[in-house]
Scaffold this motif. Structure first.
Motif, PDB file in Angstrom:
ATOM      1  N   ARG A 217      17.870  75.071  -6.809  1.00  0.00           N
ATOM      2  CA  ARG A 217      17.015  75.775  -5.903  1.00  0.00           C
ATOM      3  C   ARG A 217      17.209  77.344  -6.041  1.00  0.00           C
ATOM      4  NH1 ARG A 217      18.221  74.190   0.190  1.00  0.00           N
ATOM      5  NH2 ARG A 217      20.117  75.329  -0.439  1.00  0.00           N
ATOM      6  N   ASN A 218      18.550  77.660  -6.175  1.00  0.00           N
ATOM      7  CA  ASN A 218      18.982  79.257  -6.396  1.00  0.00           C
ATOM      8  C   ASN A 218      18.412  79.553  -7.520  1.00  0.00           C
ATOM      9  OD1 ASN A 218      20.226  78.832  -4.097  1.00  0.00           O
ATOM     10  ND2 ASN A 218      22.166  78.640  -4.956  1.00  0.00           N
ATOM     11  N   SER A 219      18.209  78.829  -8.847  1.00  0.00           N
ATOM     12  CA  SER A 219      17.633  79.226 -10.099  1.00  0.00           C
ATOM     13  C   SER A 219      16.095  79.695  -9.892  1.00  0.00           C
ATOM     14  CB  SER A 219      17.869  78.153 -11.056  1.00  0.00           C
ATOM     15  OG  SER A 219      19.220  78.174 -11.435  1.00  0.00           O
ATOM     16  N   LEU A 220      15.703  78.639  -9.179  1.00  0.00           N
ATOM     17  CA  LEU A 220      14.079  78.999  -8.729  1.00  0.00           C
ATOM     18  C   LEU A 220      13.830  80.133  -7.962  1.00  0.00           C
ATOM     19  CD1 LEU A 220      11.135  77.958  -8.741  1.00  0.00           C
ATOM     20  CD2 LEU A 220      11.610  76.857  -6.751  1.00  0.00           C
ATOM     21  N   ALA A 221      14.764  80.674  -7.038  1.00  0.00           N
ATOM     22  CA  ALA A 221      14.546  81.778  -6.390  1.00  0.00           C
ATOM     23  C   ALA A 221      14.922  83.047  -7.307  1.00  0.00           C
ATOM     24  CB  ALA A 221      15.642  81.757  -5.054  1.00  0.00           C
ATOM     25  N   SER A 222      16.023  83.181  -8.141  1.00  0.00           N
ATOM     26  CA  SER A 222      16.228  84.112  -8.822  1.00  0.00           C
ATOM     27  C   SER A 222      15.136  84.408  -9.948  1.00  0.00           C
ATOM     28  CB  SER A 222      17.366  83.881  -9.767  1.00  0.00           C
ATOM     29  OG  SER A 222      18.511  83.568  -8.918  1.00  0.00           O
ATOM     30  N   ALA A 223      14.417  83.281 -10.480  1.00  0.00           N
ATOM     31  CA  ALA A 223      13.126  83.311 -11.311  1.00  0.00           C
ATOM     32  C   ALA A 223      12.047  84.140 -10.687  1.00  0.00           C
ATOM     33  CB  ALA A 223      12.935  81.960 -11.785  1.00  0.00           C
ATOM     34  N   ARG A 224      11.763  83.725  -9.357  1.00  0.00           N
ATOM     35  CA  ARG A 224      10.795  84.268  -8.452  1.00  0.00           C
ATOM     36  C   ARG A 224      11.240  85.872  -8.211  1.00  0.00           C
ATOM     37  NH1 ARG A 224      10.323  79.643  -3.626  1.00  0.00           N
ATOM     38  NH2 ARG A 224       8.764  78.179  -4.868  1.00  0.00           N
ATOM     39  N   ALA A 225      12.363  86.218  -8.112  1.00  0.00           N
ATOM     40  CA  ALA A 225      12.543  87.511  -7.679  1.00  0.00           C
ATOM     41  C   ALA A 225      12.414  88.444  -9.077  1.00  0.00           C
ATOM     42  CB  ALA A 225      14.107  87.707  -7.312  1.00  0.00           C
ATOM     43  N   ARG A 226      12.867  87.506 -10.372  1.00  0.00           N
ATOM     44  CA  ARG A 226      12.738  88.421 -11.700  1.00  0.00           C
ATOM     45  C   ARG A 226      11.025  88.639 -11.886  1.00  0.00           C
ATOM     46  NH1 ARG A 226      16.927  84.984 -13.251  1.00  0.00           N
ATOM     47  NH2 ARG A 226      15.401  83.243 -13.832  1.00  0.00           N
ATOM     48  N   VAL A 227      10.345  87.775 -11.639  1.00  0.00           N
ATOM     49  CA  VAL A 227       8.940  87.876 -11.660  1.00  0.00           C
ATOM     50  C   VAL A 227       8.349  89.127 -10.785  1.00  0.00           C
ATOM     51  CG1 VAL A 227       6.563  86.844 -11.118  1.00  0.00           C
ATOM     52  CG2 VAL A 227       8.319  85.638 -12.309  1.00  0.00           C
ATOM     53  N   GLU A 228       8.714  89.157  -9.574  1.00  0.00           N
ATOM     54  CA  GLU A 228       8.581  90.342  -8.618  1.00  0.00           C
ATOM     55  C   GLU A 228       9.005  91.552  -8.979  1.00  0.00           C
ATOM     56  OE1 GLU A 228       9.743  89.739  -4.774  1.00  0.00           O
ATOM     57  OE2 GLU A 228       8.542  87.653  -4.507  1.00  0.00           O
ATOM     58  N   ARG A 229      10.188  91.651  -9.688  1.00  0.00           N
ATOM     59  CA  ARG A 229      10.586  92.924 -10.315  1.00  0.00           C
ATOM     60  C   ARG A 229       9.670  93.320 -11.548  1.00  0.00           C
ATOM     61  NH1 ARG A 229      15.588  91.439 -10.424  1.00  0.00           N
ATOM     62  NH2 ARG A 229      15.739  90.767 -12.604  1.00  0.00           N
ATOM     63  N   ALA A 230       9.419  92.370 -12.334  1.00  0.00           N
ATOM     64  CA  ALA A 230       8.681  92.566 -13.685  1.00  0.00           C
ATOM     65  C   ALA A 230       7.115  93.129 -13.088  1.00  0.00           C
ATOM     66  CB  ALA A 230       8.764  91.408 -14.538  1.00  0.00           C
ATOM     67  N   GLY A 231       6.704  92.408 -12.163  1.00  0.00           N
ATOM     68  CA  GLY A 231       5.515  92.970 -11.638  1.00  0.00           C
ATOM     69  C   GLY A 231       5.617  94.317 -11.048  1.00  0.00           C
ATOM     70  N   ALA A 232       6.632  94.841 -10.357  1.00  0.00           N
ATOM     71  CA  ALA A 232       6.865  96.051  -9.815  1.00  0.00           C
ATOM     72  C   ALA A 232       6.653  97.120 -11.055  1.00  0.00           C
ATOM     73  CB  ALA A 232       8.029  96.157  -9.043  1.00  0.00           C
ATOM     74  N   ALA A 233       7.579  96.726 -12.279  1.00  0.00           N
ATOM     75  CA  ALA A 233       7.609  97.635 -13.317  1.00  0.00           C
ATOM     76  C   ALA A 233       6.286  97.833 -14.106  1.00  0.00           C
ATOM     77  CB  ALA A 233       8.675  97.005 -14.388  1.00  0.00           C
ATOM     78  N   VAL A 234       5.404  96.724 -14.105  1.00  0.00           N
ATOM     79  CA  VAL A 234       4.280  96.872 -14.703  1.00  0.00           C
ATOM     80  C   VAL A 234       3.405  97.711 -13.706  1.00  0.00           C
ATOM     81  CG1 VAL A 234       1.882  95.587 -15.173  1.00  0.00           C
ATOM     82  CG2 VAL A 234       3.960  94.564 -15.789  1.00  0.00           C
ATOM     83  N   SER A 235       3.233  97.822 -12.375  1.00  0.00           N
ATOM     84  CA  SER A 235       2.742  98.658 -11.607  1.00  0.00           C
ATOM     85  C   SER A 235       3.114  99.965 -11.769  1.00  0.00           C
ATOM     86  CB  SER A 235       2.940  98.310 -10.094  1.00  0.00           C
ATOM     87  OG  SER A 235       2.384  96.976  -9.890  1.00  0.00           O
ATOM     88  N   GLU A 236       4.339 100.165 -12.049  1.00  0.00           N
ATOM     89  CA  GLU A 236       4.962 101.776 -12.154  1.00  0.00           C
ATOM     90  C   GLU A 236       4.512 102.056 -13.526  1.00  0.00           C
ATOM     91  OE1 GLU A 236       9.114 103.846 -12.295  1.00  0.00           O
ATOM     92  OE2 GLU A 236       9.165 101.810 -12.023  1.00  0.00           O
ATOM     93  N   ALA A 237       4.304 101.312 -14.276  1.00  0.00           N
ATOM     94  CA  ALA A 237       4.099 101.748 -15.657  1.00  0.00           C
ATOM     95  C   ALA A 237       2.559 102.181 -15.894  1.00  0.00           C
ATOM     96  CB  ALA A 237       4.392 100.775 -16.940  1.00  0.00           C
ATOM     97  N   GLU A 238       1.844 101.276 -15.301  1.00  0.00           N
ATOM     98  CA  GLU A 238       0.225 101.590 -15.245  1.00  0.00           C
ATOM     99  C   GLU A 238       0.010 103.200 -14.455  1.00  0.00           C
ATOM    100  OE1 GLU A 238      -1.634  96.837 -15.142  1.00  0.00           O
ATOM    101  OE2 GLU A 238      -1.148  98.109 -13.097  1.00  0.00           O
TER     102      GLU A 238
END
Length: 357
Positions: free
Chosen positions: A138-159
């Motif tokens: 369950r904790n690994s799933l939550a961490s994976a979700r956080a990594r996706v959010e962080r990566a999505g924010a990085a894409v928005s910043e790069a755009e």
């Protein structure tokens, strides 16, 4: 009758001499007259104002890069959203691709963590795995979700950084200054272009300190151009502080009719009421002026025009203030041009009464 002193001899503006009584009667029926009336006069101070643009700004760089295109030059007109500066964007595109790849990797990790959690959850319900393994999944799933959010924010910043390489006009107007040239490297915060909009204009004027309080209370002003045309103004804004060098208060008024004939930097006259008083008025056309003589033709009880010396004050458009020599309700000839010929205006000796000063 008034009296005028000239080289020790007192002379009087006498009654107008007409050729015959029949001529007098016929003239009296046709002469145009007006009544001297009292009304309130608002004393006005006239100041020089300047037209300025409401929207005037300098566009600055929000990312680093080299200027590769300047589609417009100084004094060119631009529309809102037009490209006005293009920066070299290879670095920003590379960062965007890296961010997008990191997002794909994070999404794949999220998919794997979700599948593993679903499998462990199913066997955990049958009691085949420990509570510890279930919590780890369950904790690994939550961490994976956080990594996706962080990566999505990085894409928005790069755009966003990539979009900064295309500088667009924030509003339609005219470019007034260019701060960079083709091939020049810029950094965040560096000025690129300055411009203004002609669609929204205002008048700015500096009020002397002694007039500021009344002007702020009355909130009235009249703005005119050099040709006499009155401009329609809107909201008035008074600055709450004085200029320490000139001791004046700034007044700002929005113009409601920027019709293409008005431009920033033009001078206008601003009339601001500063006092009110009662005054006696006659039409300005009724005044007879010869050298230092000021007089009007006044109709007597028999409807005959008599020339009378008066002392005048200010002129307000088509009316003239009379300070002395005339009473309220008296009638004056409004067009005396036919009465002031050499055969109708006479100077005779008088008895020494004082004339209006």
């Amino acid at each position: 009758m008034g009296r005028i002193a000239a080289t020790g001899l007192i002379v009087t503006l006498g009654f107008m001499t007409l050729a015959a009584h029949g001529e007098q009667a016929e003239f009296s029926r046709n002469v145009p007259t007006a009544v001297a009336e009292r009304s309130v006069f608002h004393e006005t101070v006239h100041l020089d104002g300047v037209i300025e643009a409401v929207q005037q700004s300098t566009v600055s760089a929000q990312t680093s890069g080299t200027v590769t295109d300047l589609p417009f030059d100084v004094d060119d007109s631009v529309a809102a959203g037009d490209l006005i500066v293009q920066l070299e964007n290879s670095e920003q595109r590379s960062r965007l691709r890296q961010a997008e790849a990191a997002l794909e990797e994070a999404e794949a990790g999220l998919s794997d963590a979700r599948q593993r959690f679903e499998r462990i959850e199913a066997v955990h319900e049958r009691g085949l795995v420990s509570r510890q393994e279930f919590d780890q999944a369950r904790n690994s799933l939550a961490s994976a979700r956080a990594r996706v959010e962080r990566a999505g924010a990085a894409v928005s910043e790069a755009e966003e950084q990539l979009s900064y390489t295309r500088v667009l006009a924030p509003y339609g107007g005219i470019l007034t200054e260019r701060h960079v040239e083709l091939g020049e490297s810029v950094s965040p915060g560096q000025p690129l272009l300055s411009g203004l909009s002609l669609e929204q204009l205002r008048v700015v004027v500096d009020l002397p300190q002694k007039y500021a309080e009344l002007a702020r209370t009355e909130r009235q002003a009249r703005v005119t151009l050099a040709d006499g045309r009155v401009l329609e103004t809107g909201e008035m804004t008074f600055y709450p502080y004085a200029n320490p060098q000139t001791h004046t208060f700034r007044l700002r008024m929005r113009l409601n009719e920027p019709n293409g004939s008005l431009f920033p930097g033009m001078l206008v006259k601003v009339g601001v009421p500063v006092a009110s008083r009662e005054a006696l008025w006659v039409p300005a056309s009724s005044l007879v002026q010869r050298s230092e003589l000021r007089a009007v033709f006044v109709m007597d009880d028999q409807d005959r025009p008599r020339l009378r010396q008066v002392r005048t004050g200010v002129r307000d458009t088509d009316r003239l203030e009379v300070l002395a020599g005339l009473s309220e309700g008296e009638r004056v000839v409004t067009n005396p041009s036919g009465l002031v010929g050499s055969d109708r205006l006479n100077l005779v000796k008088g008895s020494g009464e004082e004339s209006p000063q």
